[in-house]
Every structure is written in structure tokens, then in C-alpha cells.
Design an enzyme around this catalytic site. Sequence first.
Site, PDB file in Angstrom:
ATOM      1  N   TRP A  31      30.292  34.437 -20.712  1.00 10.01           N
ATOM      2  CA  TRP A  31      31.097  33.440 -19.989  1.00 10.01           C
ATOM      3  C   TRP A  31      30.363  32.870 -18.779  1.00 10.01           C
ATOM      4  CZ3 TRP A  31      35.563  37.428 -20.261  1.00 10.01           C
ATOM      5  CH2 TRP A  31      36.157  37.369 -21.525  1.00 10.01           C
ATOM      6  N   TYR A  67      27.908  34.522 -16.195  1.00 13.60           N
ATOM      7  CA  TYR A  67      27.991  35.770 -15.439  1.00 13.60           C
ATOM      8  C   TYR A  67      26.800  36.696 -15.689  1.00 13.60           C
ATOM      9  CZ  TYR A  67      32.773  34.235 -14.512  1.00 13.60           C
ATOM     10  OH  TYR A  67      33.872  33.522 -14.118  1.00 13.60           O
ATOM     11  N   TYR A  82      31.450  41.445 -24.283  1.00 11.51           N
ATOM     12  CA  TYR A  82      32.722  41.434 -25.015  1.00 11.51           C
ATOM     13  C   TYR A  82      32.437  41.279 -26.512  1.00 11.51           C
ATOM     14  CZ  TYR A  82      35.731  40.992 -20.846  1.00 11.51           C
ATOM     15  OH  TYR A  82      36.422  41.202 -19.678  1.00 11.51           O
ATOM     16  N   HIS A 122      31.984  45.850 -25.396  1.00 11.75           N
ATOM     17  CA  HIS A 122      33.188  45.703 -24.574  1.00 11.75           C
ATOM     18  C   HIS A 122      34.405  45.298 -25.414  1.00 11.75           C
ATOM     19  CE1 HIS A 122      34.600  45.452 -20.342  1.00 11.75           C
ATOM     20  NE2 HIS A 122      35.433  44.518 -20.781  1.00 11.75           N
ATOM     21  N   GLU A 176      37.319  49.934 -24.148  1.00  6.13           N
ATOM     22  CA  GLU A 176      38.688  50.383 -23.920  1.00  6.13           C
ATOM     23  C   GLU A 176      39.531  50.311 -25.192  1.00  6.13           C
ATOM     24  OE1 GLU A 176      40.372  48.174 -20.657  1.00  6.13           O
ATOM     25  OE2 GLU A 176      39.240  49.304 -19.153  1.00  6.13           O
ATOM     26  N   TYR A 185      42.261  51.180 -12.275  1.00  5.30           N
ATOM     27  CA  TYR A 185      42.417  50.052 -11.352  1.00  5.30           C
ATOM     28  C   TYR A 185      43.321  50.576 -10.251  1.00  5.30           C
ATOM     29  CZ  TYR A 185      39.480  46.948 -13.898  1.00  5.30           C
ATOM     30  OH  TYR A 185      38.353  46.390 -14.427  1.00  5.30           O
ATOM     31  N   GLU A 194      34.156  52.071 -15.573  1.00  4.49           N
ATOM     32  CA  GLU A 194      34.720  50.829 -15.026  1.00  4.49           C
ATOM     33  C   GLU A 194      35.891  51.162 -14.112  1.00  4.49           C
ATOM     34  OE1 GLU A 194      35.561  47.431 -17.793  1.00  4.49           O
ATOM     35  OE2 GLU A 194      37.401  47.226 -16.615  1.00  4.49           O
ATOM     36  N   ALA A 240      45.461  46.242 -12.596  1.00  2.00           N
ATOM     37  CA  ALA A 240      44.747  46.345 -13.881  1.00  2.00           C
ATOM     38  C   ALA A 240      44.436  44.978 -14.480  1.00  2.00           C
ATOM     39  CB  ALA A 240      45.564  47.169 -14.866  1.00  2.00           C
ATOM     40  N   TRP A 287      33.997  47.008 -11.434  1.00  2.00           N
ATOM     41  CA  TRP A 287      34.242  45.718 -12.063  1.00  2.00           C
ATOM     42  C   TRP A 287      34.653  44.750 -10.971  1.00  2.00           C
ATOM     43  CZ3 TRP A 287      33.748  43.988 -17.031  1.00  2.00           C
ATOM     44  CH2 TRP A 287      34.356  42.746 -17.348  1.00  2.00           C
ATOM     45  N   LYS A 318      33.848  35.170 -10.219  1.00  2.00           N
ATOM     46  CA  LYS A 318      35.071  34.590 -10.775  1.00  2.00           C
ATOM     47  C   LYS A 318      36.176  34.691  -9.729  1.00  2.00           C
ATOM     48  CE  LYS A 318      38.239  34.585 -14.642  1.00  2.00           C
ATOM     49  NZ  LYS A 318      38.506  34.946 -16.035  1.00  2.00           N
TER      50      LYS A 318
HETATM   51  C1  IDC Z   1      39.223  40.975 -17.318  1.00  2.64           C
HETATM   52  C2  IDC Z   1      38.553  39.965 -16.419  1.00  2.64           C
HETATM   53  C3  IDC Z   1      39.204  38.624 -16.563  1.00  2.64           C
HETATM   54  C4  IDC Z   1      39.193  38.237 -18.017  1.00  2.64           C
HETATM   55  C5  IDC Z   1      39.811  39.318 -18.862  1.00  2.64           C
HETATM   56  C6  IDC Z   1      39.676  38.985 -20.355  1.00  2.64           C
HETATM   57  O1  IDC Z   1      38.590  40.425 -15.089  1.00  2.64           O
HETATM   58  O2  IDC Z   1      38.553  37.657 -15.805  1.00  2.64           O
HETATM   59  O3  IDC Z   1      39.879  37.029 -18.198  1.00  2.64           O
HETATM   60  O4  IDC Z   1      39.201  40.545 -18.637  1.00  2.64           O
HETATM   61  O5  IDC Z   1      40.661  39.558 -21.094  1.00  2.64           O
HETATM   62  C7  IDC Z   1      39.727  45.966 -18.043  1.00  2.64           C
HETATM   63  C8  IDC Z   1      38.718  45.404 -18.937  1.00  2.64           C
HETATM   64  C9  IDC Z   1      38.082  44.155 -18.379  1.00  2.64           C
HETATM   65  C10 IDC Z   1      39.109  43.334 -17.644  1.00  2.64           C
HETATM   66  C11 IDC Z   1      39.589  44.137 -16.455  1.00  2.64           C
HETATM   67  C12 IDC Z   1      40.590  43.391 -15.577  1.00  2.64           C
HETATM   68  O6  IDC Z   1      37.727  46.329 -19.307  1.00  2.64           O
HETATM   69  O7  IDC Z   1      37.534  43.423 -19.444  1.00  2.64           O
HETATM   70  O8  IDC Z   1      38.484  42.158 -17.209  1.00  2.64           O
HETATM   71  N1  IDC Z   1      40.184  45.373 -16.926  1.00  2.64           N
HETATM   72  O9  IDC Z   1      41.728  43.051 -16.270  1.00  2.64           O
HETATM   73  N2  IDC Z   1      40.356  47.114 -18.182  1.00  2.64           N
HETATM   74  C13 IDC Z   1      41.236  47.240 -17.181  1.00  2.64           C
HETATM   75  C14 IDC Z   1      41.139  46.133 -16.378  1.00  2.64           C
END
Ligand code: IDC
Length: 540
Positions: A269, A272, A298, A338, A376, A438, A464, A470, A498, A503
Amino acid sequence: MSLSLKLRKAAAVFLTSAALLTAVAAVPQESAAGSLWSGTTITAEAASVGKVSGLTSKTLSNSEIKLSWKKVSGASGYSVCMRKNGKYPQIADVKGTTYTVKNLPNATRENFKVRAYKLVKGKKVYGAYSDNRNTATNPQQVTQLKTSSVTSSSVKLTWKKIGCTNYRVYQLKSGTWKEIATVTTNAHTVKNLGANSSYQFKVRACKRDDKKTNYNHYGKYSSVVKVTTKKATTPVASHGQLSVKGANIVDKNGKVFKIKGMSTHGIMWEDYSDILSKDSLKVLRDDWKCNTIRIAMYTQEWGGYTTGSSYASQAKQKVKTGVENAKSLGMYVIIDWHILSDGDPRTHQDEAVKFFTEMSKTYKDYDNVMYEICNEPNGGITWTGGIKSYCQKVVSAIRKYDKDAVIICGTGTWSQDINQVLGNKLSDKNCVYALHFYANTHTDWLRNRLKDCYNKGLPVLVSEFGTCDASGNGGYNSTQTKKWLELLDSLNVGYINWSASDKGETASAFVSGTNLKAIPSGTSKLTTSGKLIRDWYRNH
Ligand code: IDC
């Protein structure tokens, strides 16, 4: 009119006000006729003596101060006074216009006044005090200058404390001694030195007179100390191939090693993946004190690895750049498959096996590479219900080539269900299990789960975490973040934040519009979250 009355009148006319009291006090009560006190105003004037002016000083050593002043006409001598308890008692009676005060303590400030006197019938008639002269003795020489805590970029200097509160530190730079610091303690750490280089330092104490803005008294220089900084080292050069021992990750020497890193955002994306440039990784390594970078690739989201062959080849190219740059900087790197919306890791198991076969073939001899095989798992899939079998397949594909890399296995419910692995680990001894949190969403209950699993010997890596909700956006929570990081530090469980992206969301470490290809050192481009993380990483 009596003689004394006549004199008093004359004195009132001719003596300066300051001299008046002393002159009058010194007047003899009885005088013979024809003496100085013969009743004329002229003779009264002759009895007075002027105020001393031009009092200056020169500090000769750490115990001597030489005072000089202007000659006062008609003076028979001078009374030199030094302040003590708010008064000015005399310390010397001299005929000339200089006097050296001796045996003073080092680095001490004193106040001096001088007044002239005239001998009148064997008695002293004093003139007014000069203006006050404030000055100090020199400090002592600094001794026992030593170096300690020598690193590849800094050295600590210490020396014996002397009765002085200010010291100046000097460094020899291309043949000239340059002042590099003024400190108020007997220690100073010199920073930003080059690795494996020799330096010389010396120190002297300094003191200033009242009202002076610059130091004007110095002790002798200490002897010169020489030091060579350590050779530059990198995380991988120092710690080499990582492995798993008990519940922790250890380095090549079997010592517990704490992974401390940043995760990219999705590399397909924006871009990044720019953060994977050598310049930016170097800042993360040196300024942030990160030892690891995680490359989040991803799999099923828009543009993800499994969504088209051009995306896949682009992603692989970015992974390669990241791995090579990390290697050249001696940083560890995690290749992260991912999964997210895919939920069950088996959704793209064949692609994963193929991908990791290729990766392990390419990087089998790299000490810095780790594989995270399913970010995940979610959507109700459990360890025994599918994740474990997926992991077994991918791990054995990796082990065909890469025999020793650490492999990170995701766990159920977005990598929270590490407890499902207890008593049911993979047989491969270099696998760790992912716990993601988170901070504003996952609190005590998940921390307790971690403690429990860790105590039962489960090797866990927080591959992460975010400082917020979250969702990655909103709910920044520094208190809960710190609670987590304190716990992880106490267990030596590693963590990766993370995300190292710009962004516009709470979890991002950089403010929108930051050039991720060349992030600056320091905090100028950091978000609130980025500041907390950098600060924590630098100090833990
Ligand atoms: C989030 C990104 C966000 C993006 C989204 C995609 O921060 O910008 O649009 O993914 O679905 C996770 C994931 C990680 C997530 C992050 C926050 O591993 O990909 O990124 N998160 O939601 N697990 C818990 C939280």
C-alpha cells in the site's frame, strides 16, 4: 572658642562626609599651642586623607591574590581589609600601594577594601574605604582523570572532586585543545564519538568572580587521558543466530535476547515499504535502538500476495530489499505472511508453503532472518482445529532449507490464544508463538494469560502490538501500553510495534506526509505514539 570646638567647625567644612567620623574621632582632646590643631581651617584640611580609588586585583595562584590601588596623596599608609561575617576587619597595614593576600583556600571568593590613613601626632586618621573588590583564588588542579563505560560512540570521564563546583572538559581535536563541556559534577559522558577511534581529554576546574558572566579563574589542567572507543557493532554481529531456549529467545551465546522492533504497514500500500530503505532502517537501529524490522506482507487484502501474480512479484521484490538492507545493517528481519481477512491460515496454505519454500531457500544462510507464517488466525479457527496443522506444514517446508531460523506461529483470535498451545507445541524447537495486543483493547486478562503461559515454559513473541484500539485508530493509551511493556521487559519477551508508517491513524509512528524513505533521527516527525515507542526503546 575652645580649641576642640574650633576644630570641629573646621572639620565640618572641609572633611568629606565619609572621612568626617574617623577624623573627628581621631582628634586629640588636648593640643599644645602651635600644633597642627592651631585653630585655622588650613590645618584641619591637612589632617584629612582621601578615599582609596582604583582598587584592582590579580589572582596569582590557588592561594594568593595581589591587590593594587592608586596612591593617595598625603597618606602615611594603607589598611587592607577583607570581609568576614559582613564586616571588614583589617588584614594588613602597608606603606606601599600593593599587597598580596596569602594562604587563602582554593577556589574561594573574597571581598576586599582598602583605606588610607595619615599619622597625626602618632595616631591614625583614616580616609574613606575604597569601593569593594570581589575576586577569587584559582581552583586546584584536577587529578585522577579516568575513563569508564567505553562504548563504540561514547566514553565517561570522571575525576576527583575538589572544593569547586565548575569544571571544563577539553578534547584534542586536530592538534588543538577544544573546550567541549562545562559541568557542575566531577563526571561527564562524551557522546557521538566515532567507533574504534582514539581520543584525548583533559579537565580543569574554573571559578568566576561575582557579577562575571565568564569564568576568569582556572585551576591547572589535569593530566591527559587517552581512550580508544570500541569497534562498531550491530545487533546481528553481536548476537548472531537466534534460537529458542525454554520460554525465551536466546542469542548465539545462549544469552536471553529481547527482540525490539517496528513493523512496516502493508508493503503493497501507498508505499509503506519505503521505510525499508537503508537510511530509514539505520535511524530505527541507531536512534530508536530497534534490533528488528518486521515486513508485513498482507496475503488477501487488496493488492495482497495472493491477489494476483504481479502483486506477488512486487511484494517479493520489496521483501528482498528489506531483508538485504537489514542484513547490511546487522538488523534482524521478520518476513510476515500477514493473514487477516483470510481468517483460517489454511485458506492460502499452498501459496504459503510455496512462498516460504522460496524464502527459506534464498535466506537459509542469513543469520538475521525470521519467518512469521500466519499473522493473525481469526474467525473461530483454533490451534487444534487447523492452525497447528498449517504450522506443521509450513515449518517443515522451511526446514527443508533453513534448519535453524526462528519461526513465529500465529495463534487463534488474532493471535491472542497462546494458551491453546500449552502442552501442544510443535515439535520443532525453534518455534515461538505469537501474542498480539492493542493496549486500549487488551488489558489485564491478556497480560495474565501471558504470565501464565510464560511461567509454564511457552516461548512467546509479541510480534505485533499497538498503543491504541485494536482497530489501529483511536484510543491511544499510554498507561496500558507501559503496563504491557514493563511486563514484557520483566520476562524478556520481545515486542514489535505496529506501525512504522505515516498513515493517518493512531497506531502510526510518523505524522502524515513523512518521507518514509528518509526518516529523520529525533522526534520531529513522530506522532504521540511514535514518541512513546521511540522513548521506550531508547531506554529499555
Ligand atoms: C490495520 C491497519 C489499517 C488497515 C487494516 C486493514 O492499521 O490501516 O486498513 O489493518 O485491514 C491487526 C493487524 C493489522 C491491523 C492492526 C490494526 O495485524 O493488520 O492493521 N491490527 O487494526 N491486528 C490487530 C490490530
